[in-house]
Design a protein around this motif. Structure first.
Motif, mmCIF file in Angstrom:
data_model
loop_
_atom_site.group_PDB
_atom_site.id
_atom_site.type_symbol
_atom_site.label_atom_id
_atom_site.label_comp_id
_atom_site.label_asym_id
_atom_site.label_seq_id
_atom_site.Cartn_x
_atom_site.Cartn_y
_atom_site.Cartn_z
ATOM 1 N N SER A 1 57.960 -61.449 29.279
ATOM 2 C CA SER A 1 56.681 -60.742 29.314
ATOM 3 C C SER A 1 56.551 -59.821 30.516
ATOM 4 O O SER A 1 56.864 -60.206 31.649
ATOM 5 N N ALA A 2 56.031 -58.627 30.255
ATOM 6 C CA ALA A 2 55.824 -57.634 31.321
ATOM 7 C C ALA A 2 54.991 -58.194 32.461
ATOM 8 O O ALA A 2 55.292 -57.970 33.642
ATOM 9 N N THR A 3 53.921 -58.930 32.128
ATOM 10 C CA THR A 3 53.008 -59.377 33.165
ATOM 11 C C THR A 3 53.540 -60.540 33.986
ATOM 12 O O THR A 3 52.864 -61.001 34.905
ATOM 13 N N CYS A 4 54.773 -60.966 33.704
ATOM 14 C CA CYS A 4 55.454 -61.853 34.651
ATOM 15 C C CYS A 4 55.579 -61.185 36.019
ATOM 16 O O CYS A 4 55.717 -61.870 37.037
ATOM 17 N N ASN A 5 55.527 -59.858 36.046
ATOM 18 C CA ASN A 5 55.623 -59.135 37.314
ATOM 19 C C ASN A 5 54.432 -59.368 38.219
ATOM 20 O O ASN A 5 54.542 -59.199 39.438
ATOM 21 N N VAL A 6 53.281 -59.706 37.646
ATOM 22 C CA VAL A 6 52.080 -59.884 38.451
ATOM 23 C C VAL A 6 51.465 -61.277 38.316
ATOM 24 O O VAL A 6 50.575 -61.632 39.088
ATOM 25 N N ASN A 7 51.920 -62.075 37.378
ATOM 26 C CA ASN A 7 51.423 -63.445 37.229
ATOM 27 C C ASN A 7 52.553 -64.419 36.913
ATOM 28 O O ASN A 7 52.464 -65.229 35.986
ATOM 29 N N ALA B 1 43.607 -64.461 29.494
ATOM 30 C CA ALA B 1 42.535 -63.551 29.901
ATOM 31 C C ALA B 1 43.051 -62.506 30.890
ATOM 32 O O ALA B 1 42.681 -61.324 30.808
ATOM 33 N N PHE B 2 43.899 -62.923 31.820
ATOM 34 C CA PHE B 2 44.472 -61.987 32.780
ATOM 35 C C PHE B 2 45.341 -60.970 32.057
ATOM 36 O O PHE B 2 45.262 -59.757 32.308
ATOM 37 N N ARG B 3 46.158 -61.435 31.127
ATOM 38 C CA ARG B 3 47.006 -60.523 30.354
ATOM 39 C C ARG B 3 46.155 -59.509 29.597
ATOM 40 O O ARG B 3 46.449 -58.304 29.608
ATOM 41 N N LYS B 4 45.112 -59.976 28.944
ATOM 42 C CA LYS B 4 44.271 -59.089 28.147
ATOM 43 C C LYS B 4 43.655 -57.999 29.003
ATOM 44 O O LYS B 4 43.586 -56.831 28.595
ATOM 45 N N ARG B 5 43.214 -58.360 30.217
ATOM 46 C CA ARG B 5 42.591 -57.347 31.081
ATOM 47 C C ARG B 5 43.612 -56.334 31.567
ATOM 48 O O ARG B 5 43.336 -55.125 31.584
ATOM 49 N N ILE B 6 44.796 -56.792 31.952
ATOM 50 C CA ILE B 6 45.804 -55.874 32.484
ATOM 51 C C ILE B 6 46.288 -54.922 31.397
ATOM 52 O O ILE B 6 46.455 -53.721 31.633
ATOM 53 N N GLU B 7 46.534 -55.438 30.184
ATOM 54 C CA GLU B 7 47.084 -54.584 29.145
ATOM 55 C C GLU B 7 46.016 -53.663 28.549
ATOM 56 O O GLU B 7 46.331 -52.787 27.748
ATOM 57 N N GLY B 8 44.766 -53.839 28.960
ATOM 58 C CA GLY B 8 43.733 -52.914 28.533
ATOM 59 C C GLY B 8 43.892 -51.541 29.143
ATOM 60 O O GLY B 8 43.339 -50.561 28.644
ATOM 61 N N ASP B 9 44.642 -51.447 30.247
ATOM 62 C CA ASP B 9 44.979 -50.168 30.871
ATOM 63 C C ASP B 9 46.412 -49.802 30.481
ATOM 64 O O ASP B 9 47.053 -50.505 29.704
ATOM 65 N N ALA B 10 46.923 -48.705 31.003
ATOM 66 C CA ALA B 10 48.336 -48.378 30.818
ATOM 67 C C ALA B 10 49.139 -49.427 31.595
ATOM 68 O O ALA B 10 49.096 -49.456 32.831
ATOM 69 N N LEU B 11 49.841 -50.289 30.885
ATOM 70 C CA LEU B 11 50.336 -51.536 31.464
ATOM 71 C C LEU B 11 51.255 -51.328 32.663
ATOM 72 O O LEU B 11 51.057 -51.926 33.725
ATOM 73 N N ILE B 12 52.275 -50.496 32.521
ATOM 74 C CA ILE B 12 53.237 -50.327 33.610
ATOM 75 C C ILE B 12 52.582 -49.685 34.836
ATOM 76 O O ILE B 12 52.676 -50.232 35.949
ATOM 77 N N PRO B 13 51.910 -48.549 34.704
ATOM 78 C CA PRO B 13 51.241 -47.983 35.889
ATOM 79 C C PRO B 13 50.194 -48.911 36.484
ATOM 80 O O PRO B 13 50.030 -48.958 37.716
ATOM 81 N N ALA B 14 49.477 -49.658 35.639
ATOM 82 C CA ALA B 14 48.454 -50.570 36.161
ATOM 83 C C ALA B 14 49.078 -51.649 37.028
ATOM 84 O O ALA B 14 48.572 -51.965 38.123
ATOM 85 N N MET B 15 50.163 -52.254 36.568
ATOM 86 C CA MET B 15 50.820 -53.298 37.358
ATOM 87 C C MET B 15 51.397 -52.731 38.647
ATOM 88 O O MET B 15 51.313 -53.361 39.711
ATOM 89 N N LYS B 16 51.957 -51.546 38.574
ATOM 90 C CA LYS B 16 52.489 -50.928 39.787
ATOM 91 C C LYS B 16 51.366 -50.622 40.773
ATOM 92 O O LYS B 16 51.543 -50.759 41.991
ATOM 93 N N GLY B 17 50.212 -50.225 40.263
ATOM 94 C CA GLY B 17 49.075 -49.986 41.141
ATOM 95 C C GLY B 17 48.635 -51.249 41.853
ATOM 96 O O GLY B 17 48.295 -51.216 43.053
ATOM 97 N N LEU B 18 48.628 -52.373 41.144
ATOM 98 C CA LEU B 18 48.264 -53.641 41.774
ATOM 99 C C LEU B 18 49.266 -54.029 42.857
ATOM 100 O O LEU B 18 48.878 -54.479 43.946
ATOM 101 N N LEU B 19 50.540 -53.844 42.584
ATOM 102 C CA LEU B 19 51.552 -54.169 43.588
ATOM 103 C C LEU B 19 51.421 -53.262 44.809
ATOM 104 O O LEU B 19 51.553 -53.716 45.951
ATOM 105 N N ALA B 20 51.150 -51.978 44.584
ATOM 106 C CA ALA B 20 50.979 -51.049 45.708
ATOM 107 C C ALA B 20 49.806 -51.476 46.580
ATOM 108 O O ALA B 20 49.894 -51.467 47.818
#
Length: 310
Positions: free
Chosen positions: A213-219, A247-266
């Motif tokens: 899963s993509a969101t393994c990068n942030v959770n 719930a966390f996955r649903k909120r993150i994927e509501g945006d453009a998933l890859i840029p959103a996760m990178k924004g959180l990491l930044a």
């Protein structure tokens, strides 16, 4: 050489880029170590999340070398290797095998949208014969929403039956849990991984091996926790932890998933380079990241807090 079925939580690692969009090696290695410290079982470079098709063959080879030379055990790596031309796919597979990687995650040759099961089967027969190494282990990457074609349950069964030592896993990013169930039923010896933690709990109940899963990068810790509770490796309130994860996955994927996760990491790690993506993707703004953070509940903010230590 892998002798048992792959299981667990697999992170398709994000690829960081410098401001000139060159590969940011030190960010890549540090993020990989953090993922493993958080409980990830395997790392999959160059999935969709890793912007794989924006990277050259040489860049992919260099990135795998960077991880291994940076003290990441090759036995936990499953690089993406599927391209439309066979020669480049062979090159990537050979390199992964030579470096001791656990497996390769391979797309079908996706340009020809009307390719039949027989045509796709012929491609993978040629791939296996060309690599010609008993250590080759392939995870079929099924993502028809982006690739346009994929591995049907019948094709998965045929490949797994005729090449049981080479065809060992299946990532189902179709978003269709009925397809996941059909592949498990058709090829029970495959390690089948839903492509989202949304299906982790139900997948494990049905016989899946975990999730990729993509969101393994942030959770990563939260997803690993659900895996552990669901497989009885750890006690816990499965309903609660699974609901928080979903719930966390649903909120993150509501945006453009890859840029959103990178924004959180930044934001959390204080390095603006994490915002960088290669076109045609576009970076999210600081305001977008703040809006995402503001929308998280207490459980989501607790998840976010763990990103700081990466």
């Amino acid at each position: 050489m892998m002798t048992t079925k792959m299981t667990g939580v697999i992170a398709p690692i994000l690829t960081p880029f410098n401001d000139d969009l060159s590969f940011a090696r030190e960010l890549y290695v540090s993020h990989a170590h953090w993922l493993l410290q958080q409980g990830i079982h395997y790392i999959a470079p160059f999935g969709t999340t890793g912007e794989a098709l924006s990277m050259s063959v040489g860049e992919r080879i260099s990135a795998v070398d960077t991880l291994i030379d940076g003290a990441i055990d090759p036995g936990v790596l499953m690089p993406g290797a599927g391209l439309c031309n066979l020669d480049d796919t062979v090159t990537l597979c050979r390199h992964a095998v030579q470096r001791g990687c656990a497996a390769v995650m391979t797309l079908p040759p996706f340009f020809y949208k009307n390719a039949s099961d027989d045509g796709l089967y012929a491609y993978f027969v040629r791939l296996i014969e060309a690599v010609n190494n008993v250590r080759l282990k392939i995870c079929m990457y099924h993502i028809p929403p982006l690739a346009g074609i994929g591995f049907t349950p019948d094709l998965a069964r045929r490949l797994a039956r005729n090449f049981p030592d080479a065809i060992v896993a299946y990532k189902d990013s179709s978003g269709d849990f009925e397809n996941t169930q059909a592949v498990i039923a058709a090829a029970p010896n495959l390690a089948v991984f839903p492509g989202s933690e949304t299906f982790l709990r139900s997948g494990l109940e049905y016989g899946a091996a975990g999730c990729i899963s993509a969101t393994c990068n942030v959770n990563p810790a939260g997803i690993r926790h659900v895996f552990d509770v669901a497989t009885a490796a750890k006690q816990g309130d499965l309903d609660r932890v699974a609901d928080e994860m979903a719930a966390f996955r649903k909120r993150i994927e509501g945006d453009a998933l890859i840029p959103a996760m990178k924004g959180l990491l930044a934001r959390q790690r204080g390095d603006r380079r994490w915002r960088n993506v290669r076109p045609p993707l576009l970076s999210v703004s600081e305001a977008d990241t703040q809006a995402l953070i503001d929308s998280l509940d207490s459980a989501g903010n607790a998840i976010l807090g763990r990103l700081i230590n990466g």
